[in-house]
Design an enzyme around this catalytic site. Structure first.
Site, PDB file in Angstrom:
ATOM      1  N   ASN A  73       0.843  -1.198   0.000  1.00  0.00           N
ATOM      2  CA  ASN A  73       0.000   0.000   0.000  1.00  0.00           C
ATOM      3  C   ASN A  73       0.878   1.248   0.000  1.00  0.00           C
ATOM      4  O   ASN A  73       1.930   1.292   0.650  1.00  0.00           O
ATOM      5  CB  ASN A  73      -1.027   0.002   1.138  1.00  0.00           C
ATOM      6  CG  ASN A  73      -0.446  -0.243   2.512  1.00  0.00           C
ATOM      7  OD1 ASN A  73       0.572  -0.914   2.662  1.00  0.00           O
ATOM      8  ND2 ASN A  73      -1.104   0.298   3.531  1.00  0.00           N
TER       9      ASN A  73
ATOM     10  N   GLU B   1      -2.960  -4.494  -3.357  1.00  0.00           N
ATOM     11  CA  GLU B   1      -3.459  -5.367  -4.434  1.00  0.00           C
ATOM     12  C   GLU B   1      -3.448  -4.645  -5.773  1.00  0.00           C
ATOM     13  O   GLU B   1      -3.044  -5.195  -6.803  1.00  0.00           O
ATOM     14  CB  GLU B   1      -4.906  -5.819  -4.137  1.00  0.00           C
ATOM     15  CG  GLU B   1      -5.069  -6.656  -2.889  1.00  0.00           C
ATOM     16  CD  GLU B   1      -5.355  -5.840  -1.627  1.00  0.00           C
ATOM     17  OE1 GLU B   1      -4.769  -4.748  -1.470  1.00  0.00           O
ATOM     18  OE2 GLU B   1      -6.146  -6.314  -0.803  1.00  0.00           O
TER      19      GLU B   1
HETATM   20  N1  THU Z   1      -5.278  -1.566   2.351  1.00  0.00           N
HETATM   21  C1  THU Z   1      -4.665  -2.358   1.406  1.00  0.00           C
HETATM   22  O1  THU Z   1      -3.586  -2.042   0.901  1.00  0.00           O
HETATM   23  N2  THU Z   1      -5.307  -3.498   1.040  1.00  0.00           N
HETATM   24  C2  THU Z   1      -6.414  -3.994   1.634  1.00  0.00           C
HETATM   25  O2  THU Z   1      -6.860  -5.067   1.280  1.00  0.00           O
HETATM   26  C3  THU Z   1      -7.068  -3.237   2.714  1.00  0.00           C
HETATM   27  C4  THU Z   1      -6.556  -1.858   2.932  1.00  0.00           C
HETATM   28  C5  THU Z   1      -4.554  -0.366   2.803  1.00  0.00           C
HETATM   29  C6  THU Z   1      -5.098   0.951   2.385  1.00  0.00           C
HETATM   30  C7  THU Z   1      -4.551   1.858   3.474  1.00  0.00           C
HETATM   31  O3  THU Z   1      -3.224   2.231   3.147  1.00  0.00           O
HETATM   32  C8  THU Z   1      -4.499   0.965   4.707  1.00  0.00           C
HETATM   33  O4  THU Z   1      -4.537  -0.359   4.221  1.00  0.00           O
HETATM   34  C9  THU Z   1      -5.630   1.187   5.684  1.00  0.00           C
HETATM   35  O5  THU Z   1      -6.848   1.135   5.053  1.00  0.00           O
END
Ligand code: THU
Length: 142
Positions: free
Chosen positions: A55, A68
């Site tokens: 992320n 993802e």
């Molecule tokens: N996030 C992801 O990268 N993938 C997920 O499946 C759920 C949420 C990230 C987005 C943000 O940076 C952090 O997790 C909190 O929501």
């Protein structure tokens, strides 16, 4: 016959373990200073190539991109098409499934693939996309 089945399961298990390990490593690159919720993802292409993502948050919050989607867009932008599985790893007891936006994107490029959820303690479970994303909107409606 039994031996062949056993071999297949063994192979599939180690493929999944490899994907989880790749997602776990990618998670270490997460840019998540706002949520402190670090996520890693790994996507296995039909070619056998693995693409990873983490992320990437932004101070505006809304411009944050999930692990993802980073993995999928990296693969697509490299010309890869056709995927077998995606893994998502977080440091949580309760395993983290993809958010709604990511489910739409996974469906677009991967279809009904297994989604392997894992954590740093080695727990994992697998869900099919059709179960996580029932009645999807996709190109068949256009
Ligand atoms: N996030 C992801 O990268 N993938 C997920 O499946 C759920 C949420 C990230 C987005 C943000 O940076 C952090 O997790 C909190 O929501």
């Amino acid at each position: 016959m039994f031996f062949a089945l056993f071999q297949t399961n063994e192979t599939r298990m180690s493929d999944n373990d490899k994907l989880i390990a790749a997602a776990r490593t990618a998670r270490e690159n997460a840019h998540a200073p706002y949520s402190n919720f670090r996520v890693g993802a790994a996507l296995r292409a039909k070619s056998g190539q693995i693409y990873t993502g983490c992320n990437v948050e932004n101070s505006t919050y809304g411009l944050t991109v999930c692990a993802e989607r980073v993995a999928i867009f990296k693969a697509i932008s490299e010309g890869e098409r056709g995927f077998d599985a995606i893994a998502v790893v977080t440091d949580t007891e309760q395993l983290t499934p993809p958010c709604g936006a990511c489910r739409q994107i996974i469906w677009e490029f991967c279809g009904n693939v297994p989604v392997i959820l894992g954590n740093l303690k080695g727990a994992s479970e697998t869900h099919q996309m059709a179960e996580l994303f029932p009645q999807p909107f996709d190109s068949s409606f256009l």
